[in-house]
Design a protein around this motif. Structure first.
Motif, mmCIF file in Angstrom:
data_model
loop_
_atom_site.group_PDB
_atom_site.id
_atom_site.type_symbol
_atom_site.label_atom_id
_atom_site.label_comp_id
_atom_site.label_asym_id
_atom_site.label_seq_id
_atom_site.Cartn_x
_atom_site.Cartn_y
_atom_site.Cartn_z
ATOM 1 N N GLY A 101 0.879 -0.987 -0.225
ATOM 2 C CA GLY A 101 -0.070 -0.073 -0.037
ATOM 3 C C GLY A 101 0.768 1.370 0.022
ATOM 4 N N ALA A 102 2.153 1.339 -0.416
ATOM 5 C CA ALA A 102 2.857 2.335 -0.529
ATOM 6 C C ALA A 102 2.738 3.182 -1.559
ATOM 7 N N ASN A 103 1.815 3.463 -1.867
ATOM 8 C CA ASN A 103 1.374 4.480 -3.050
ATOM 9 C C ASN A 103 0.592 5.617 -2.764
ATOM 10 N N LEU A 104 0.325 6.571 -4.020
ATOM 11 C CA LEU A 104 -0.186 7.542 -3.534
ATOM 12 C C LEU A 104 -1.706 7.377 -3.379
ATOM 13 N N SER A 105 -2.500 6.732 -3.719
ATOM 14 C CA SER A 105 -4.038 6.481 -3.466
ATOM 15 C C SER A 105 -4.164 5.802 -2.100
ATOM 16 N N ALA A 106 -3.296 4.846 -1.866
ATOM 17 C CA ALA A 106 -3.571 4.332 -0.547
ATOM 18 C C ALA A 106 -2.983 4.971 0.779
ATOM 19 N N LEU A 107 -1.809 5.560 0.569
ATOM 20 C CA LEU A 107 -1.219 6.449 1.668
ATOM 21 C C LEU A 107 -1.924 7.842 1.543
ATOM 22 N N GLY A 108 -2.705 8.332 0.535
ATOM 23 C CA GLY A 108 -3.351 9.461 0.534
ATOM 24 C C GLY A 108 -4.613 9.330 1.360
ATOM 25 N N GLU A 109 -5.144 8.046 1.459
ATOM 26 C CA GLU A 109 -6.129 7.855 2.450
ATOM 27 C C GLU A 109 -5.959 8.138 4.041
#
Length: 424
Positions: free
Chosen positions: A81-89
């Motif tokens: 989950g170390a990506n823009l959408s997942a960590l953005g949440e």
């Protein structure tokens, strides 16, 4: 960590994938949850497993050790989950690189520890998950998503990953963003690691947004990936037909990491019914019949599952395949008036008398000469390929084709042409 050491490991991984079956690990998230991390361990970001790379590296390291002890050749980093959408949440999108590098470094140190014990090389696969937003549906912009994946890949490379695994992809545009982002990161860092793409297919037989396996292969293989395959979503039984298609048509090596069957909901949560021997049976069959080079497990699989897989495929080599790729380019199916040999076609937009624009087919190098016009009458000879009809809209061509008597109806498209969408 030297560049020479990284290059040696990567070369060894490429050789292993070409000559034998490499075994990866299994589920990560469930193994982490069994350690009962506290809310403080998550830095008040409950469910964000990537934070544990910083706050509880001992937990993450223990999972890697269990899988290496089971005999696997490589483990995936805790960076799904170390990506823009997942960590953005969680409002921590600025920590993509930090958490990616930390996760890769933990896996690298563990792999080196086991390598030092017995001299057998272990590798680290940098996990790049799909995130929680689909660009095809407009949830997030393509450029932002691609740049986020680039940060993810840069952190994984900096932490010591030996390959990048874009996994559990559900949207072809999101998949492209991840692959292009990974390529940009490697170009920026001056490295070239194996780039693996793993797709997730539903029980309906298609990806979440409806793409079937042939379309996915045609779209992704030209992006320069080193391996393609399937993971997650279903168990091995539901992956058989997709793997058969890849074995017949893919030019690149194949991989598979299924769930331990389809989950069964119980009072205590989801339960995955596939036993270790059953997973080992399935993976052995896939290796023998479809020539898989990389196998492993996903949700519901445990170190015991992978231990039995290792025992089954340890002495096997990938079965030799004779792939026959399906044509993906549109070519001229008749001789140009100029007498030149057939060329690749392109579509150019041409206005119609009513002011609307339709798709005109012209020869790529035929000086703009027309190759085919649709016959003026039904008695005229039909063109070889119906989409080669010059200056006719898709709607007109479709209706004209439907109006021909079935006995004399021309083919919808030639061998190398794709079928344009039906008119609305």
């Amino acid at each position: 960590m030297t560049a020479a050491g990284t290059g040696t490991r990567v070369a060894a991984l490429r050789e292993a994938l070409a000559t034998r079956v490499v075994v990866a690990d299994g589920a990560m998230g469930t193994m982490l949850q069994e350690q009962n991390p506290t809310l403080d361990d998550f830095q008040q970001l409950e469910g964000c497993n990537e934070v544990l790379n910083v706050t509880r590296p001992d937990i993450v390291r223990s999972v890697h050790r269990e899988y290496f002890a089971a005999g696997v050749d490589c483990v995936e980093t805790n960076t799904f989950g170390a990506n823009l959408s997942a960590l953005g949440e969680y409002d921590i999108a600025g920590r993509i690189h930090e958490l990616s590098e930390a996760g890769a470094r933990i896996a690298r140190e563990t792999a080196d520890e086991f390598t030092a014990e017995d001299g057998r090389q272990r590798w680290v696969l940098g996990s790049m998950g799909p995130g929680t937003k689909l660009p095809t549906l407009g949830h997030v912009g393509y450029g932002a998503l691609r740049d986020g994946f680039a940060q993810n890949a840069e952190g994984l490379v900096a932490g010591g990953a030996d390959a990048l695994l874009v996994e559990t992809t559900q949207d072809l545009l999101q998949t492209k963003a991840a692959l292009v982002g990974a390529r940009r990161a490697m170009d920026a860092l001056g490295v070239r690691l194996p780039l693996i793409c793993s797709l997730a297919f539903e029980t309906t037989g298609t990806m979440l947004l409806g793409s079937e396996i042939g379309a996915a292969l045609t779209a992704l293989e030209p992006l320069g990936i080193d391996m393609i395959g399937l993971n997650c979503s279903t168990g091995p039984a539901e992956m058989t037909e997709h793997l058969r298609h890849l074995a017949r048509h893919a030019r690149i090596p194949l991989m598979c990491m299924p769930n331990a069957g389809l989950p069964v909901l119980t009072a205590d949560g989801a339960y995955f019914p596939l036993s270790p021997p059953e997973l080992a049976d399935a993976q052995e069959t896939f290796v023998r019949e479809y020539g898989l080079s990389l196998v492993g497990g996903c949700c519901g699989t445990t170190p015991e599952h992978l231990r039995q897989v290792v025992e089954r495929v340890r002495e096997l080599s990938p079965t030799q395949r004779d792939p026959r790729p399906e044509p993906g380019r549109r070519r001229c199916t008749s001789r140009c008036r100029s007498g030149r040999t057939p060329r690749i076609w392109r579509s150019v937009s041409a206005p119609t008398p009513t002011g609307r624009r339709s798709s005109a087919r012209r020869c790529w190098r035929g000086a703009g000469t027309t190759v085919w016009r649709w016959p003026a009458s039904r008695s005229a000879r039909a063109p070889t390929c119906w989409i080669c009809a010059w200056t006719m809209s898709a709607a007109t061509v479709w209706r004209t084709w439907r109006s021909w008597p079935a006995a004399s109806r021309p083919r919808r498209h030639c061998r190398s042409c794709w079928t344009p969408p039906r008119s609305t």
